[in-house]
Design an enzyme around this catalytic site. Structure first.
Site, short mmCIF file in Angstrom:
data_model
loop_
_atom_site.label_atom_id
_atom_site.label_comp_id
_atom_site.label_asym_id
_atom_site.label_seq_id
_atom_site.Cartn_x
_atom_site.Cartn_y
_atom_site.Cartn_z
N ASP A 75 86.66 59.34 37.21
CA ASP A 75 86.66 60.43 36.25
C ASP A 75 88.04 60.64 35.62
O ASP A 75 88.14 61.00 34.45
CB ASP A 75 86.21 61.73 36.93
CG ASP A 75 84.71 61.75 37.21
OD1 ASP A 75 84.01 60.83 36.75
OD2 ASP A 75 84.24 62.70 37.87
N ASP A 150 90.37 71.14 32.67
CA ASP A 150 90.91 72.47 32.94
C ASP A 150 92.40 72.58 32.65
O ASP A 150 93.13 71.59 32.61
CB ASP A 150 90.65 72.86 34.40
CG ASP A 150 90.97 71.75 35.40
OD1 ASP A 150 91.97 71.05 35.21
OD2 ASP A 150 90.20 71.58 36.37
N ASP A 179 97.23 82.57 44.07
CA ASP A 179 97.89 81.27 44.05
C ASP A 179 97.82 80.63 42.68
O ASP A 179 98.48 79.62 42.43
CB ASP A 179 97.26 80.33 45.08
CG ASP A 179 97.64 80.67 46.50
OD1 ASP A 179 98.49 81.56 46.69
OD2 ASP A 179 97.09 80.05 47.44
N ALA A 191 84.87 70.39 38.82
CA ALA A 191 86.10 69.82 39.35
C ALA A 191 86.81 70.87 40.23
O ALA A 191 86.19 71.45 41.11
CB ALA A 191 86.97 69.33 38.20
N SER A 195 85.65 73.81 43.58
CA SER A 195 86.22 73.92 44.93
C SER A 195 86.86 75.28 45.16
O SER A 195 87.11 75.66 46.31
CB SER A 195 87.25 72.81 45.16
OG SER A 195 88.40 73.01 44.36
#
Length: 299
Positions: A75, A150, A179, A191, A195
């Site tokens: 990817d 992103d 964070d 992507a 997660s």
């Protein structure tokens, strides 16, 4: 069967630092050329492979000359060449020679059968959106970039939380201690955003998703915005804060820098084999619909 435009000039792009990729690329080139298509190679791919016997072109030259680009890799390879070819509207065919393969959906074992049929016009086409971002410092833009997946603002590994002020269309949304923050396209929703507990957006959904990374307040949740939204993320606290684009280019940020993100005017055409199903891809990659083990049945 869906019949589309038949192509003439085909560019081959490979993940050039991958061991064992030279043979399948050469084999695919011969297979395509044998069927009467003109074959060219992306310049870095050709250099890594040595003499290919085919013209070697820069991405800009591919955009001007090739009708379609066939990408052999993972990817990440698809993301990189997709950003470079976006201004030229060059369609992409992805062959998975990596690991996960959300957007390189043709198995390498099937490429010599499937790719020639697609080049002859048997394919399904969809458009994927991109993001464009710029960093503004002291009211002056200092950096521009495109992102296929992103735009991620995050702290370095050893610094404290970042403090971000987020506005949408000029209207204050919230201040956030976390964070970091992910701004993702529908393509990027499977992507890093996934997660971080973000939602999956269908590629044809017109939206942009904001996903906090380990927020201090549990009430900070992902939100899906209209894809014509203009997002501004200002650094109001923290140190060693960075921004990256598709995890492939990085820039250090300073206090009061603002990252402005919006949908790009460019889209990238993806070509899939006839019968392609996005849901089948999700089912396979995310292991949906797997049956319980026999051990559970025996309890």
């Amino acid at each position: 069967m869906k019949i589309g435009h038949q192509f003439h000039t085909v560019a081959l792009v490979g993940r050039s630092n991958t061991p064992g990729i030279a043979e399948p690329l050469a084999s695919l080139a011969a297979c395509i050329a044998k069927r009467g298509f003109e074959v060219v190679f992306e310049a870095d791919t050709a250099q890594a492979l040595g003499s290919t016997g085919y013209p070697a072109l820069t991405p800009a030259e591919i955009g001007a000359r090739a009708d379609v680009a066939v990408v052999l890799g993972g990817d990440g390879t698809m993301l990189g060449i997709g950003r470079q070819l976006a201004p030229y509207k060059t369609p992409l065919i992805g062959i998975n020679h990596g690991r996960l393969g959300f957007i390189t959906d043709i198995p390498a074992s099937d490429m010599q059968e499937v790719v020639p049929m697609m080049l002859a016009g048997s394919y399904e086409r969809e458009e994927r959106t991109l993001l464009e971002a710029r960093i503004v410092r002291n009211n002056e833009p200092i950096y521009h970039a495109l992102a296929f997946n992103d735009v991620v603002v995050n702290r370095s590994g050893f610094s404290g939380m970042a403090e971000l002020r987020v506005s949408v269309d000029g209207r204050f949304m919230y201040n956030q201690r976390s964070d970091g923050l992910i701004v993702a396209t529908p393509t990027g929703s499977t992507a890093y955003a996934l997660s971080s507990q973000g939602p999956i957006l269908h590629p044809q959904l017109q939206g942009i998703v904001l996903v906090p990374i380990a927020p201090h307040a549990l009430s900070n949740r992902p939100i899906v915005l209209p894809d014509d939204s203009k997002i501004a993320i200002q650094i109001i606290g923290g140190r060693d804060v960075n921004v990256n684009f598709d995890m492939q280019s990085f820039t250090a940020l300073e206090l009061n820098d603002t990252i402005e993100v919006r949908r790009s005017k460019h889209t990238v055409p993806f070509l899939h084999p006839v019968g392609y199903s996005y849901y089948a891809t999700l089912r396979k990659k995310l292991h949906w619909n797997e049956h319980p083990s026999n051990e559970e049945d025996d309890e």
